[in-house]
Write an enzyme that holds these catalytic residues in place. Structure first.
Site, PDB file in Angstrom:
ATOM      1  NE  ARG A 101      44.628  43.493  32.989  1.00 59.06           N
ATOM      2  CZ  ARG A 101      43.749  43.569  33.997  1.00 59.06           C
ATOM      3  NH1 ARG A 101      42.979  44.634  34.127  1.00 59.06           N
ATOM      4  NH2 ARG A 101      43.634  42.595  34.872  1.00 59.06           N
ATOM      5  CG  HIS A 128      42.150  37.526  34.464  1.00 58.95           C
ATOM      6  ND1 HIS A 128      43.486  37.794  34.683  1.00 58.95           N
ATOM      7  CD2 HIS A 128      41.451  38.446  35.208  1.00 58.95           C
ATOM      8  CE1 HIS A 128      43.602  38.818  35.517  1.00 58.95           C
ATOM      9  NE2 HIS A 128      42.388  39.226  35.840  1.00 58.95           N
ATOM     10  CD  GLN A 131      40.563  37.399  39.493  1.00 60.56           C
ATOM     11  OE1 GLN A 131      41.032  38.501  39.311  1.00 60.56           O
ATOM     12  NE2 GLN A 131      40.099  37.006  40.671  1.00 60.56           N
ATOM     13  CG  ASP A 222      33.881  39.093  35.458  1.00 56.63           C
ATOM     14  OD1 ASP A 222      33.916  40.227  35.990  1.00 56.63           O
ATOM     15  OD2 ASP A 222      34.644  38.764  34.535  1.00 56.63           O
ATOM     16  CB  CYS A 262      37.478  38.494  39.091  1.00 53.41           C
ATOM     17  SG  CYS A 262      36.453  39.228  37.808  1.00 53.41           S
ATOM     18  NE  ARG A 290      44.912  38.181  40.386  1.00 59.40           N
ATOM     19  CZ  ARG A 290      44.676  39.105  39.440  1.00 59.40           C
ATOM     20  NH1 ARG A 290      43.549  39.766  39.429  1.00 59.40           N
ATOM     21  NH2 ARG A 290      45.554  39.333  38.471  1.00 59.40           N
TER      22      ARG A 290
HETATM   23  N1   CP Z   1      40.447  41.295  38.840  1.00 61.09           N
HETATM   24  C1   CP Z   1      41.315  42.055  38.167  1.00 61.09           C
HETATM   25  O1   CP Z   1      42.084  41.563  37.326  1.00 61.09           O
HETATM   26  O2   CP Z   1      41.263  43.360  38.477  1.00 61.09           O
HETATM   27  P1   CP Z   1      42.020  44.554  37.722  1.00 61.09           P
HETATM   28  O3   CP Z   1      41.355  44.688  36.383  1.00 61.09           O
HETATM   29  O4   CP Z   1      41.827  45.737  38.605  1.00 61.09           O
HETATM   30  O5   CP Z   1      43.462  44.163  37.554  1.00 61.09           O
HETATM   31  N1  NVA Z   2      35.899  39.989  32.540  1.00 59.41           N
HETATM   32  C1  NVA Z   2      36.456  41.209  33.049  1.00 59.41           C
HETATM   33  C2  NVA Z   2      37.471  40.913  34.085  1.00 59.41           C
HETATM   34  C3  NVA Z   2      38.138  42.106  34.696  1.00 59.41           C
HETATM   35  C4  NVA Z   2      39.134  41.732  35.730  1.00 59.41           C
HETATM   36  C5  NVA Z   2      37.077  42.002  31.918  1.00 59.41           C
HETATM   37  O1  NVA Z   2      37.751  41.409  31.072  1.00 59.41           O
HETATM   38  O2  NVA Z   2      36.863  43.223  31.855  1.00 59.41           O
END
Ligand code: CP
Ligand code: NVA
Length: 322
Positions: A101, A128, A131, A222, A262, A290
């Protein structure tokens, strides 16, 4: 060895294969069976940003599959103590797969290019993929498997999750209608990149959320300011206010349409409590999937019938900037 950095890395047949493994493992899990398909395998989770779902669902998935996982936070000094190339070369001597990440997508690309094991994108500023795979799997469950020609409406920011959803919809014949304020819509270059990856995608972009939801089986939103965009939060709150998913907007959707997010959500901003807690909301099913879909990805990637390596440069290794 294969990486999963964007959904452009998977063919339609590979999507179907992963979904079929997922379906099998999810059914077994529901009946109390945790099939140890990956004994002794080790997964590293290398996270530059916070996470609940991605971290825990990957860790649980690997434990259920008989493998192990290592969460690597700040203390390993990723990006601080040595080059990403050196980091990847060394880490991949110890583990079978790295879930990363990263703040910048180029960090994940750099890591994949220098690692001698598979790298999975667990969210970057650009996309992502895990997701969106779980989301499409959720819609597949809800419509009884027939995805072709269905419509998903995306309401809000054309962000990382939206971009992955666009690629996944293209691969699986789902129509995507995005309602995004004009100022935040994809520019020509970004749109051209998506079109190049999934020429078959049926994509419509509008500024009108009411127009977007009318044919959709799922209404997806989102946060308006993603991680890394905190300084823009106030201005985005004003710009996106007409894009809130509330009861009035949901009333314009087809009967039976579901609400998706998400998570984490900023309740009262992109969605009201009434919608996210209401009967149309499938956000918990999405989050649960997930884990199931990531089991499918891990078993596909690392199992006895792991995919053939591609010698061509993976499409995800080229992205478009502003
Ligand atoms: N949706 C998602 O990726 O959540 P987190 O940021 O908690 O991993
Ligand atoms: N778009 C959001 C998704 C989090 C899972 C972010 O990047 O913060």
């Amino acid at each position: 060895m294969r990486h999963l950095l964007t959904l452009a890395d998977l063919t339609t047949a590979e999507f179907e294969r992963i979904f079929s493994i997922t379906e099998d493992l999810k059914a077994k899990f529901s009946s109390g069976l945790r099939e140890p398909l990956l004994p002794g395998r080790v997964m590293a989770l290398l996270f530059e940003k916070q996470s609940l779902r991605t971290r825990v669902s990957f860790e649980a998935a690997m434990v259920h599959l008989g493998g192990n996982s290592l969460f690597l936070g700040q203390d390993v000094g990723f990006g601080l103590r040595e080059s990403i190339a050196d980091f990847g070369r060394v880490l991949s001597e110890y583990v079978d797969v790295i879930v990363v990440r990263a703040n910048s997508h180029m960090t994940a690309v750099d890591l994949a290019e220098h690692s001698n094991c598979s790298v999975i994108n667990g969210l970057t500023d650009f996309c992502h993929p895990c997701q969106a795979m779980a989301d499409i799997y959720t819609v597949r469950e809800l419509v009884g498997g027939r995805l072709q020609g269905r419509t998903i409406a995306w309401i809000g920011d054309a962000n990382n999750v939206a971009r992955s959803l666009a690629l996944g919809c293209g691969k699986l014949g789902i129509r995507l209608v995005m309602a995004v304020p004009e100022k935040y819509q994809y520019n020509e270059k970004k749109l051209a990149w998506i079109r190049q990856q999934v020429p078959e995608l049926d994509l419509a972009i509008t500024a009108d959320p009411f127009e977007a939801v009318c044919d959709a089986v799922a209404i997806y939103t989102d946060v308006w300011a993603s991680m890394g965009q905190e300084t823009e939060r106030e201005i985005r709150r004003k710009d996106f206010a007409p894009y809130q998913v509330n009861a009035k907007l949901m009333a314009h959707a087809q009967k039976g349409a579901v609400f998706m997010h998400c998570l984490p959500a900023r309740r009262g901003e992109e969605v009201t409590d009434e919608v996210i807690d209401g009967p149309q909301s499938v956000v918990v099913q999405q989050a649960a999937n997930r884990m199931h879909v990531q089991k499918g990805i891990l078993a596909w990637m690392l199992g006895t019938q792991s995919p053939v390596s591609t010698t061509e440069k993976a499409p995800s290794l080229t992205i478009v900037d502003d």
